[in-house]
Design a protein around this motif. Structure first.
Motif, PDB file in Angstrom:
ATOM      1  N   UNK A  24      40.794  43.358  39.504  1.00 25.12           N
ATOM      2  CA  UNK A  24      41.399  42.058  39.243  1.00 25.12           C
ATOM      3  C   UNK A  24      40.419  41.260  38.394  1.00 25.12           C
ATOM      4  N   UNK A  25      40.883  40.120  37.904  1.00 29.28           N
ATOM      5  CA  UNK A  25      39.988  39.223  37.186  1.00 29.28           C
ATOM      6  C   UNK A  25      40.551  37.818  37.220  1.00 29.28           C
ATOM      7  N   UNK A  26      39.708  36.870  36.893  1.00 26.55           N
ATOM      8  CA  UNK A  26      40.135  35.486  36.868  1.00 26.55           C
ATOM      9  C   UNK A  26      39.010  34.577  36.424  1.00 26.55           C
ATOM     10  N   UNK A  27      39.340  33.311  36.315  1.00 31.43           N
ATOM     11  CA  UNK A  27      38.431  32.312  35.780  1.00 31.43           C
ATOM     12  C   UNK A  27      38.083  31.308  36.872  1.00 31.43           C
ATOM     13  N   UNK A  28      36.843  30.839  36.828  1.00 35.31           N
ATOM     14  CA  UNK A  28      36.335  29.871  37.794  1.00 35.31           C
ATOM     15  C   UNK A  28      36.104  28.557  37.057  1.00 35.31           C
ATOM     16  N   UNK A  29      36.796  27.506  37.496  1.00 30.92           N
ATOM     17  CA  UNK A  29      36.641  26.182  36.902  1.00 30.92           C
ATOM     18  C   UNK A  29      35.854  25.278  37.842  1.00 30.92           C
TER      19      UNK A  29
END
Length: 152
Positions: A24-29
């Motif tokens: 999986x992957x994603x962005x951290x804000x």
């Protein structure tokens, strides 16, 4: 140090388990202070790894590569950069999973990493999220483990 809450962590773990056996992957804000990154929002993204991307990296194992590789589509990254600015937030990191592998960065992870970002990696063993670590590149482009503080 990177600081997040239990809900942020649950979003990462749920996304990692739902995409297993692929990464999986994603962005951290969040916000970046002098010595701490504070997570405000976790944005799961689609793993956009495909034949074209694999070819760009000369990856010969295209069939199982999503089990070992991830990428976030450039258009999606651009949209996330714009929306984070609208929220007065910054992209402070990226997360991804390692299916049936430890939560340590690979050489491929290191070669694709950007300075100043945190890289949270979750180990998913047999479909269950387990160990989680965060990493940052040092001045010599080597990963160093980053302290993780989980609040509440």
């Amino acid at each position: 140090m990177i600081q997040l809450n239990k809900q942020n962590l649950q979003i990462i773990f749920s996304h990692a388990e739902s995409t297993y056996p692929e990464e999986c992957c994603g962005v951290i804000l969040g916000h970046l202070d002098s010595d701490r990154k504070t997570v405000v929002e976790i944005i799961p993204t689609q793993n956009a790894w495909n034949r074209e991307t694999a070819g760009d990296f000369q990856d010969s194992d295209i069939e199982s590569s999503r089990k070992r590789r991830y990428t976030i589509a450039p258009r999606e990254m651009l949209q996330l950069q714009k929306s984070s600015r609208d929220k007065n937030l910054s992209i402070i990191g990226i997360f991804h999973s390692h299916p049936d592998y430890p939560a340590t960065p690979s050489e491929f992870d290191r070669n694709c990493a950007w300075q100043e970002y945190s890289y949270i990696i979750v180990s998913v063993q047999k479909g269950r999220a387990g160990d989680m670590n965060s990493w940052m590149l040092d001045d010599n482009s080597q990963f160093q483990q980053e302290e993780v503080l989980v609040m509440g």
